[in-house]
Design a protein around this motif. Sequence first.
Motif, short mmCIF file in Angstrom:
data_model
loop_
_atom_site.label_atom_id
_atom_site.label_comp_id
_atom_site.label_asym_id
_atom_site.label_seq_id
_atom_site.Cartn_x
_atom_site.Cartn_y
_atom_site.Cartn_z
N TYR A 198 -5.48 12.96 -57.25
CA TYR A 198 -4.84 12.70 -58.35
C TYR A 198 -5.53 13.85 -59.57
CZ TYR A 198 -2.61 8.42 -57.21
OH TYR A 198 -1.82 7.37 -56.46
N LEU A 199 -6.30 14.57 -59.20
CA LEU A 199 -6.62 15.70 -60.14
C LEU A 199 -6.25 16.96 -59.65
CD1 LEU A 199 -8.54 16.70 -62.61
CD2 LEU A 199 -10.53 16.97 -60.74
N LEU A 200 -6.59 17.40 -58.29
CA LEU A 200 -5.76 18.64 -57.97
C LEU A 200 -4.48 18.70 -57.22
CD1 LEU A 200 -9.41 19.91 -56.60
CD2 LEU A 200 -8.20 20.72 -58.71
N GLY A 201 -3.94 17.39 -56.91
CA GLY A 201 -2.85 17.37 -56.46
C GLY A 201 -2.37 17.50 -55.04
N PHE A 260 -2.87 18.99 -61.39
CA PHE A 260 -2.50 20.27 -60.76
C PHE A 260 -1.53 20.29 -60.00
CE2 PHE A 260 -6.55 21.16 -62.85
CZ PHE A 260 -6.47 22.35 -63.41
N ARG A 261 -0.76 21.39 -59.60
CA ARG A 261 0.55 21.43 -58.49
C ARG A 261 0.08 22.54 -57.61
NH1 ARG A 261 6.34 21.89 -60.43
NH2 ARG A 261 6.10 19.86 -61.12
N PRO A 262 -0.74 22.28 -56.36
CA PRO A 262 -0.91 23.23 -55.42
C PRO A 262 0.00 23.97 -54.73
CG PRO A 262 -1.70 21.16 -54.68
CD PRO A 262 -1.02 20.98 -56.07
N GLN A 263 -0.04 25.25 -54.60
CA GLN A 263 1.15 25.86 -53.86
C GLN A 263 0.35 26.43 -52.47
OE1 GLN A 263 3.36 29.09 -55.80
NE2 GLN A 263 4.31 29.67 -54.13
#
Length: 280
Positions: free
Chosen positions: A222-225, A237-240
Amino acid sequence: MKRLFLDNDNRVRNGWWIALFLVLMLASRFLYTPVSRALQAAGTPQAALELLRFGFLLGVTWICVRLRKEPLSSIGFVLGRRWAREFGVGAFLGLATAVLAVVMIWAAGGVRLQLDPARSVGLLVYGLYIFLFVALFEETLFRGFVFQRLVAGTNAWVAQLVLGLVFASSHWGNPDMQGATLVWASLELFLGAVLLGLAYLRTRSLAMPVGIHLGWNWAQGYLLGFDVSGFAHAGWFRPQLLDRPEWVTGGAFGPEASVFAVVVDLALIAILWKWKGSKP
């Protein structure tokens, strides 16, 4: 024949207590399943069922400790200032190590992070609720009554080995658990179980294990996604993920399948190993 059931102190052997716990857990499913389905049919949110699941586990644990003439708090729930402090320290350690693992993935060129336009404080709070009960459930199950009876009946490292293997294998049915991911994720989950078991052994409380477990999962999801153990979560955040091997990025399973999660697990195990603990 008496020696088969009783130890030298004429107490029921720990193996029989573990067997009783497992039988009661299995039997509780015959009640939990219809209750859970009825609540869902009545429109109860899925999130509320996390509390129900933990409640059933706590009930089985309570029966076992009461038969041993011990309070429920004896498994590691002596609530108070010390419990809250160790929980807070554990949550910080879990969050910090999860962030560190992701920073290492980023430094290795494995991920790009950007803020999610749909982020909200409400989502972060919701995630704390979900992962708090996940942590309470899994730590009570894997570092609670069974783990403690194994420690008493054998020794700490036999208990660590057995429950570590059970904890890792319990995730084998999760999404994206195959190939190299299966190997790295299983290793990380085993080391994570050893780490959490060591946190219990150093404190004789479930406060720090629950805190570490919560902080680790919440920071990843829920923090870094990132996905957590193969399950997707919308985060701040939305990590790619970039074009790097899955053993670097963790792939669709999440950072737990990355070599860097193994590195931070080993580092925290070393720290707890050196720590003398805070047994009551």
